[in-house]
Design a protein around this motif. Structure first.
Motif, mmCIF file in Angstrom:
data_model
loop_
_atom_site.group_PDB
_atom_site.id
_atom_site.type_symbol
_atom_site.label_atom_id
_atom_site.label_comp_id
_atom_site.label_asym_id
_atom_site.label_seq_id
_atom_site.Cartn_x
_atom_site.Cartn_y
_atom_site.Cartn_z
ATOM 1 N N ILE A 63 -3.456 13.136 -2.595
ATOM 2 C CA ILE A 63 -3.693 11.991 -1.817
ATOM 3 C C ILE A 63 -4.433 12.063 -0.123
ATOM 4 O O ILE A 63 -4.704 11.462 0.495
ATOM 5 N N VAL A 118 -0.028 4.145 -0.181
ATOM 6 C CA VAL A 118 -0.444 5.409 0.677
ATOM 7 C C VAL A 118 -0.084 5.445 2.363
ATOM 8 O O VAL A 118 0.040 6.232 2.746
ATOM 9 N N ASP A 126 1.210 -1.532 -0.059
ATOM 10 C CA ASP A 126 -0.014 0.102 -0.163
ATOM 11 C C ASP A 126 0.854 1.383 0.044
ATOM 12 O O ASP A 126 1.897 1.695 1.194
ATOM 13 N N TYR A 175 -7.223 11.907 1.826
ATOM 14 C CA TYR A 175 -7.249 10.477 2.799
ATOM 15 C C TYR A 175 -7.484 11.477 4.150
ATOM 16 O O TYR A 175 -7.549 10.975 5.501
#
Length: 281
Positions: free
Chosen positions: A214, A180, A178, A218
């Motif tokens: 991003i 992120v 991942d 998030y």
């Protein structure tokens, strides 16, 4: 630590400031060292203090109390502690690149009961440019001899050790892949340094616009607001748990201008840093 263990120049910095001058009483660094191309293997070594050792290159072994040898490679880290004997060093006719950090303080016992369990276990933290940056900053802070900088070095080392521990733990394939999660971890672990968005983009191979997108997706915040919130959250912890001045707290979080830091703090907390400390909001 031995001073004649490598054919290359070594760098060792001992704490010369009296402990009474430090604001953080629960954790301090006694000495740090960089031993490039170490050749010496030590047997039955004993230590008075705890020490964290990171291997930036090479290979060898680490063993405690004559038990089974553990293989050391690039990216490994291990712990020395009192009341134990250690055999460690590079393989025969080989070298390794060693960084060590000798520590003392009651905070270590807290680590041992929470996140730094099994201190005799060798772990693999991997290699990351962020590690190099943090270690170099710790060395620079220690070289200054300034009490506030020694406190900063101790806090930065604590965050680095915690990061090594997290990165050494097994991850599920989805978590490991991942990008992120890796990005958010990077931002969280870099709060004690001036924020450099361009370097973050380089480390994660993304553009500035992608980074901003991003973070907003998030967190709901812009990039710089999110970083400010991370730093202010840590500032609240430091103001309540250390005796560092507001200025030193700001500097340790990468703010060169204490007035700018104070304005940000009041923006997000609602009161000034000193008012927060005095009234334990």
């Amino acid at each position: 630590m031995d001073y004649t263990i490598s054919s290359d120049p070594i760098r060792i910095i001992d704490r010369t400031t009296d402990k009474s001058k430090l604001s953080i009483k629960s954790l301090s660094i006694v000495s740090v060292g960089h031993l490039p191309n170490r050749t010496l293997f030590r047997s039955d070594a004993v230590f008075q203090h705890y020490a964290a050792v990171y291997i930036a290159g090479g290979s060898g072994t680490y063993r405690i109390h004559g038990q089974e040898k553990q293989s050391v490679r690039k990216g490994s880290f291990f712990i020395f502690f009192p009341d134990a004997t250690f055999d460690y060093g590079p393989d025969p006719n080989a070298t390794w690149d060693e960084f060590y950090f000798t520590l003392e303080g009651s905070r270590i016992q807290e680590w041992l009961t929470t996140w730094l369990t099994e201190p005799g276990k060798l772990r693999q933290a991997g290699v990351d440019d962020a590690y190099d940056s943090k270690m170099e900053r710790i060395f620079m802070l220690m070289e200054s001899g300034n009490p506030a900088n020694l406190d900063r070095a101790a806090l930065l080392l604590e965050s680095l050790l915690y990061e090594w521990m997290l990165n050494s733990q097994p991850q599920s394939p989805s978590a490991a892949a991942d990008p992120v999660a890796r990005l958010m971890d990077d931002l969280s672990s870099s709060i004690h340094q001036p924020f450099d968005a361009a370097r973050v983009c380089e480390r994660h191979h993304i553009s500035m616009s992608t980074l901003r997108r991003i973070i907003h997706k998030y967190t709901g915040h812009s990039l710089h607001e999110y970083v400010h919130r991370l730093k202010i959250a840590e500032a609240k912890n430091m103001l309540l748990n250390t005796h560092q001045s507001v200025k030193d707290t700001a500097l340790s979080l990468g703010f060169k201008d204490v007035f700018y830091f104070s304005r940000l703090f009041k923006k997000y907390v609602g009161v000034s840093p000193q008012h927060f400390r005095n009234h334990v909001y």
